[in-house]
Design a protein around this motif. Sequence first.
Motif, PDB file in Angstrom:
ATOM      1  N   PHE A 456       1.168   5.292  -1.774  1.00 23.49           N
ATOM      2  CA  PHE A 456       2.266   4.407  -1.382  1.00 23.49           C
ATOM      3  C   PHE A 456       2.110   3.026  -2.000  1.00 23.49           C
ATOM      4  O   PHE A 456       3.094   2.423  -2.458  1.00 23.49           O
ATOM      5  CB  PHE A 456       2.320   4.300   0.145  1.00 23.49           C
ATOM      6  N   CYS A 457       0.901   2.506  -2.022  1.00 19.85           N
ATOM      7  CA  CYS A 457       0.677   1.132  -2.464  1.00 19.85           C
ATOM      8  C   CYS A 457       0.289   1.013  -3.943  1.00 19.85           C
ATOM      9  O   CYS A 457      -0.040  -0.080  -4.395  1.00 19.85           O
ATOM     10  CB  CYS A 457      -0.381   0.458  -1.590  1.00 19.85           C
ATOM     11  N   THR A 458       0.319   2.095  -4.689  1.00 20.21           N
ATOM     12  CA  THR A 458       0.159   1.981  -6.133  1.00 20.21           C
ATOM     13  C   THR A 458       1.325   1.157  -6.685  1.00 20.21           C
ATOM     14  O   THR A 458       2.466   1.326  -6.243  1.00 20.21           O
ATOM     15  CB  THR A 458       0.141   3.384  -6.778  1.00 20.21           C
ATOM     16  N   PRO A 459       1.096   0.244  -7.633  1.00 23.01           N
ATOM     17  CA  PRO A 459       2.183  -0.595  -8.148  1.00 23.01           C
ATOM     18  C   PRO A 459       3.392   0.226  -8.586  1.00 23.01           C
ATOM     19  O   PRO A 459       3.254   1.307  -9.182  1.00 23.01           O
ATOM     20  CB  PRO A 459       1.535  -1.319  -9.341  1.00 23.01           C
ATOM     21  N   LEU A 460       4.566  -0.269  -8.278  1.00 19.21           N
ATOM     22  CA  LEU A 460       5.799   0.425  -8.648  1.00 19.21           C
ATOM     23  C   LEU A 460       5.947   0.455 -10.167  1.00 19.21           C
ATOM     24  O   LEU A 460       5.559  -0.493 -10.863  1.00 19.21           O
ATOM     25  CB  LEU A 460       7.006  -0.274  -8.025  1.00 19.21           C
ATOM     26  N   LYS A 489      -1.368  -7.654   1.339  1.00 19.58           N
ATOM     27  CA  LYS A 489      -1.600  -8.147   2.691  1.00 19.58           C
ATOM     28  C   LYS A 489      -2.602  -7.290   3.454  1.00 19.58           C
ATOM     29  O   LYS A 489      -3.240  -7.752   4.392  1.00 19.58           O
ATOM     30  CB  LYS A 489      -0.281  -8.178   3.473  1.00 19.58           C
ATOM     31  N   TYR A 490      -2.727  -6.042   3.049  1.00 19.69           N
ATOM     32  CA  TYR A 490      -3.646  -5.138   3.747  1.00 19.69           C
ATOM     33  C   TYR A 490      -5.058  -5.225   3.187  1.00 19.69           C
ATOM     34  O   TYR A 490      -5.941  -4.463   3.613  1.00 19.69           O
ATOM     35  CB  TYR A 490      -3.147  -3.692   3.617  1.00 19.69           C
ATOM     36  N   GLY A 491      -5.299  -6.132   2.257  1.00 13.30           N
ATOM     37  CA  GLY A 491      -6.569  -6.175   1.548  1.00 13.30           C
ATOM     38  C   GLY A 491      -7.771  -6.389   2.439  1.00 13.30           C
ATOM     39  O   GLY A 491      -8.782  -5.691   2.322  1.00 13.30           O
ATOM     40  N   LEU A 616      -9.357   0.867  -1.562  1.00 10.27           N
ATOM     41  CA  LEU A 616      -9.763  -0.525  -1.788  1.00 10.27           C
ATOM     42  C   LEU A 616      -9.739  -0.859  -3.277  1.00 10.27           C
ATOM     43  O   LEU A 616      -9.267  -1.924  -3.679  1.00 10.27           O
ATOM     44  CB  LEU A 616     -11.155  -0.758  -1.211  1.00 10.27           C
ATOM     45  N   TRP A 617     -10.253   0.054  -4.087  1.00  7.62           N
ATOM     46  CA  TRP A 617     -10.297  -0.196  -5.532  1.00  7.62           C
ATOM     47  C   TRP A 617      -8.889  -0.226  -6.124  1.00  7.62           C
ATOM     48  O   TRP A 617      -8.523  -1.168  -6.835  1.00  7.62           O
ATOM     49  CB  TRP A 617     -11.127   0.872  -6.248  1.00  7.62           C
ATOM     50  N   ARG A 618      -8.099   0.804  -5.827  1.00  2.00           N
ATOM     51  CA  ARG A 618      -6.808   0.951  -6.503  1.00  2.00           C
ATOM     52  C   ARG A 618      -5.803  -0.097  -6.062  1.00  2.00           C
ATOM     53  O   ARG A 618      -5.005  -0.589  -6.869  1.00  2.00           O
ATOM     54  CB  ARG A 618      -6.243   2.354  -6.223  1.00  2.00           C
ATOM     55  N   VAL A 619      -5.824  -0.463  -4.791  1.00  2.71           N
ATOM     56  CA  VAL A 619      -4.803  -1.366  -4.255  1.00  2.71           C
ATOM     57  C   VAL A 619      -5.213  -2.830  -4.382  1.00  2.71           C
ATOM     58  O   VAL A 619      -4.370  -3.693  -4.639  1.00  2.71           O
ATOM     59  CB  VAL A 619      -4.508  -1.020  -2.776  1.00  2.71           C
ATOM     60  N   ILE A 620      -6.506  -3.121  -4.264  1.00  2.00           N
ATOM     61  CA  ILE A 620      -6.950  -4.514  -4.207  1.00  2.00           C
ATOM     62  C   ILE A 620      -7.872  -4.879  -5.364  1.00  2.00           C
ATOM     63  O   ILE A 620      -7.565  -5.747  -6.180  1.00  2.00           O
ATOM     64  CB  ILE A 620      -7.661  -4.802  -2.861  1.00  2.00           C
ATOM     65  N   ASP A 621      -9.009  -4.231  -5.465  1.00  2.00           N
ATOM     66  CA  ASP A 621     -10.058  -4.720  -6.365  1.00  2.00           C
ATOM     67  C   ASP A 621      -9.766  -4.483  -7.836  1.00  2.00           C
ATOM     68  O   ASP A 621     -10.279  -5.212  -8.689  1.00  2.00           O
ATOM     69  CB  ASP A 621     -11.404  -4.089  -5.991  1.00  2.00           C
ATOM     70  N   ARG A 622      -8.993  -3.489  -8.171  1.00  2.00           N
ATOM     71  CA  ARG A 622      -8.657  -3.263  -9.578  1.00  2.00           C
ATOM     72  C   ARG A 622      -7.898  -4.440 -10.154  1.00  2.00           C
ATOM     73  O   ARG A 622      -7.945  -4.708 -11.349  1.00  2.00           O
ATOM     74  CB  ARG A 622      -7.827  -1.990  -9.717  1.00  2.00           C
ATOM     75  N   LYS A 623      -7.232  -5.182  -9.300  1.00  2.00           N
ATOM     76  CA  LYS A 623      -6.449  -6.323  -9.761  1.00  2.00           C
ATOM     77  C   LYS A 623      -7.174  -7.631  -9.533  1.00  2.00           C
ATOM     78  O   LYS A 623      -6.623  -8.700  -9.755  1.00  2.00           O
ATOM     79  CB  LYS A 623      -5.113  -6.352  -9.013  1.00  2.00           C
TER      80      LYS A 623
END
Length: 624
Positions: A456-460, A489-491, A616-623
């Motif tokens: 769901f939270c993978t970048p569009l 926000k969920y980070g 955590l990696w895909r939604v927050i830390d990768r960026k």
Amino acid sequence: MGPKSWSYKLLLASCFSLLCITTLLLFYGQAGSSSEQLIRHVRRYQPRSSLLSSISAQSILTEDLTRVPDTVAVDDLSEPSDTFAALLEALDVMQSHFYTICQGQWPDAIDWTAAVLGAQVSATLAAMTEAWQSCAESHHRHAMSDPERENIINRYFTQITSFYFGENAFSLRTQAYDDMLWVVLGWLEGIQFINLHSDLHHASPVDPDPNLKTSQSNSSVWYAHQFIPQFAHRARLFYDLASRGWDSSLCGGGMVWNPHLAPYKNAITNQLYISASVNMYLYFPGDTNPSPFSFKNHVRPETGLPPAKAHDPQHLENAVEAYQWLKTSGMTNWKGLYTDGFHIRGWRGGENGSTGTGKCDLREERVYTYNQGVILSGLRGLWEATGSKTYLEEGHELVHNVVAATGWNTRGTQWRWQWSGLGRNGVMEEACDSTGTCSQNGHTFKGIFFHHFTIFCTPLPRTGRSEGDFKSFSADNDLFTWHQLNCEKYGRWLRHNARAAYMTRDEQGVFGTWWGIQGRNRHPYKTDMTQESNFDLPPDDSTDYRNEGVPVDQIWRRPEDRIWQLRKNEDGVTTASEKHPGGNDISAGMSWDPNDRGRGRTVETQSGGLAILRALWRVIDRKG
């Protein structure tokens, strides 16, 4: 979720023997770096900067997510490179400890949990190949060479291909509809990974040149493309089988959970149907294989399966209809969480043909974590298929409800150990975690939530796809940024849960199931948590059939089946064993590991750790 069919495995033994030889040659013959060397390598890796890095963290976080300071002081997972290294280590532990390549299976898994594990391996490989591509694009000095990268990817992908033959497909065809739909999602995940890795690192397939030999025509195309037709065929077969569960005669629609029991329309089967339907529309490449009703050399067109086209609008119609039914069914409670499902009051079909009220009017109030997760991938897919922002808005609303139900707003306070609906102290829990009574089902649930949350939270996508009459939607700058900000926000909540899960690892690196037991140091089980007077257990006021088995009564069973006796292990359900003095009494103080109770640490609990780290990696830390 029936017992494994040993006759099926004997039937495929000859296939496994040949596959094992080939896979072991690939596995050992391409050895370029050990798992430990890989982990040391990625700990030096720093991903590219976020497009949103100029935005302050405070402006991203809403008030309800920052009211109380985070009280968990853990050194691990504080840097993006730490998260990525932990992710790879978790995958390596899951596969080296629990997977048997010559069986093509995780032998301790049951049929449906194995399908989930396969999807998680494919999704983790997708995260890995994206990360290494980002590193290469930034010309980072620690970027992996092509042979190193391909060796690691191929190592795990060959395990996925062996699982294709090891999966208990014959037995799964006779099980519950949700079991079938896990299979659909698993192989669609595999197809998406093959396409992603090919797009990033290999030449695209082309029509074969009739003047060249087959081996020359697509010599630069990744070999994994040859598996797409097989993966697609299995996804198609199981989707068609599961679709028989849609029933309009009761409750005005909705999927029935299990054809062998009294009609029960539950959240998970309907959410899986939504997600599987929209993903069939988006990613199913078509299928011309007429099997299993005919064979290549003895085709009978009148009995063989007809070809199935890619991007069939009927799949999208099914997803839209099913979500509309679920949304209006009344299946959510006052906290905005999905309860488990509905019975039909007075149904006695089989005795006198009575359908009772014919309505979904007897609700099971049990709340499971995975019932809040699978719908998220469905909502993401519905946005991509229709362009309607409403699906994303409703997904974020559900995630906010989940975060609140883990006790995020009371973490660090005197009320931090009180049960909040899906956990306590900001950490997600299954209700069975604290008592050590989870079955294989319950052990799998949190990992499922975070797997679908990550989708769901993978970048569009910034560009859509088109093929004939099919097109998918893309996000403009405003929508892309809006979704990203909401997911970021969920980070802090994600990191809080990842740290809690990480602390449950044993000396072999295997994750436990009760993340919420974490304390303030590296010895989380020597804590005063259970001495707190306000520590309470989840309410036991509804049927926990996923961990305790399906009751033998007229609500759950068909009239002709009332004489059945529960067979505990058939559904992965076991009673909590007394592995340690003290049993399940968590109030007596603990210097031992409560994650050794019951079934202990399993491949399913490991998959939960893998899923939260990937989130955590895909939604927050990768960026980061």
